[in-house]
Design an enzyme around this catalytic site. Structure first.
Site: not given
Ligand code: PLP
Length: 377
Positions: A69-70, A149, A179, A199, A201, A238, A323
């Site tokens: 997601g980042t 989040n 989220q 994302s 996970h 890849t 985080c």
């Molecule tokens: N954006 C939000 C709102 C999140 O909660 C998170 C992860 O906690 C991310 C982005 C980042 O996702 P990733 O862990 O896949 O980099």
């Protein structure tokens, strides 16, 4: 173990791990290879892309797999700035976005961009009017997350998209739906955002795989990674076939009886509110309406100590956002809470597997923490 931290990451169902294992062992071909094993891998990736795209409500060609997601968040910010480099140097976002948005905005600020960071009210809410009134003729991007989040507040992305059209039709709109995906109902087709970050996970998929939806208003998007031309030439490298397989399987599983799962999570959250409200000095934080996230403060009791005490009893919750690792959360800071309230903020987040018995154990452990620890002055 009692796992109440589904907003940090989620357990992986066996079917997801099995799908990944099969790819790692049998279907291990490189999708760019011309022989049959490679072409099978290519066909599989396109099938998995369709699964995720269907769930998001977009065309498969609009969905680009990323490493997380980042990465999707970073890419959206830089791609919007690039497309609109002749429009201006102003970005509107919120003070409570994930750092994956705040950091790239910070880089752009160092290069002369002006960033407007909107603050939510004390309940964590943000209005579309607040966002729209910050948009100017030189605004290149509005980036507003779908679900916060830490508070679980849902932001009015659809209303922002609607209003944006008549204010500045050049301004691109990004939403971080990490989220929100499969937690609150929306479809890329009707949402009106130009970029949407996902994302895997957070929905029972593996870590290290995400996706970015790029809509039709983004013309010739700036490639994130240049090289072999994968992901329609926009994100070379890849394909992470096993991760993508896990992502698609997680989406498939989540979609089974999704309404029931979301209702269950909302009921669990309501039960948690009821049980936790019995604890003295416990205050609900924000009025987040997402079904899976609940923020509360045990006022006067530092959250790191609460997390450690509960961890010793096998209960996983988080102090604000996972985080931030012990540092004061920028989201809690933005709510402007008194110090004793802010320092006691914890987040409980739920999944389809969470039970009322899990909540009972957590509530009991919090009560013991309250009754046996001295509060800060
Ligand atoms: N954006 C939000 C709102 C999140 O909660 C998170 C992860 O906690 C991310 C982005 C980042 O996702 P990733 O862990 O896949 O980099």
């Amino acid at each position: 173990m009692i796992y109440l931290d589904h907003a940090a990451t989620t357990p992986i169902p066996k079917a997801v791990a099995d799908a990944m294992y099969e790819v790692l062992t049998d279907q291990f071909g490189n999708p760019s290879s011309q022989y049959a094993l490679g072409q099978q891998a290519h066909a599989l990736v396109e099938g998995w892309r369709k699964t995720v795209a269907d769930a998001l409500g977009c065309e498969p060609a609009q969905l680009h797999f990323t490493s997380c997601g980042t990465e999707g968040d970073n890419w959206a910010v830089t791609a919007a700035a690039w497309q609109n480099r002749h429009v201006g140097r102003h970005i509107v976002t919120t003070a409570v976005e994930h750092n994956a948005i705040l950091e790239p905005c910070g880089w752009l600020a160092k290069q002369g961009y002006e960033i407007t960071y909107l603050k939510p009210d004390k309940n964590g809410d943000l209005t579309a009017e607040q966002v729209l009134s910050a948009v100017r003729p030189d605004t290149v991007l509005v980036s507003v997350m779908m679900v916060n989040n830490e508070t679980g507040c849902i932001f009015p992305v659809r209303e922002i998209a609607d209003g944006l059209k008549s204010i500045n039709d050049k301004t691109l709109l990004h939403t971080d739906a990490v989220q929100g995906f499969l937690k609150v109902p929306f479809s890329a087709k009707t949402l009106g955002a130009d970029f949407i970050t996902l994302s895997a996970h957070k929905i029972g998929g593996p870590k290290g795989i995400g996706a970015l939806y790029i809509g039709p208003r983004v013309r010739n998007p700036k490639p994130l990674l240049a090289g072999g031309g994968q992901e329609a030439g926009l994100r070379s490298g890849t394909e992470a076939t096993a991760q993508i397989a896990g992502f698609a399987k997680a989406v498939e599983l989540r979609q089974e009886h999704l309404t029931e799962k979301l209702t269950h999570m909302a009921q669990i959250k309501a039960y948690a509110v009821e049980r936790l409200s019995e604890i003295p000095d416990l205050q609900l934080i924000g009025d987040g309406t997402a079904p899976h996230i609940l923020a509360v403060s045990l006022v006067g009791y530092p959250s790191q100590n609460i997390v450690s005490d509960l961890s010793a009893k096998g209960i996983c919750i988080s102090a604000g956002s996972a985080c931030h690792q012990g540092k004061p959360s920028h989201v809690v800071a933005a709510l402007g809470l008194p110090k004793r309230t802010a320092s006691g903020v914890i987040r409980l987040s739920f999944g389809p597997e969470t039970t009322t018995a899990d909540i009972d154990e957590c509530a009991d452990a919090l009560k013991v923490h309250h009754d046996t620890r001295f509060p800060m002055l």
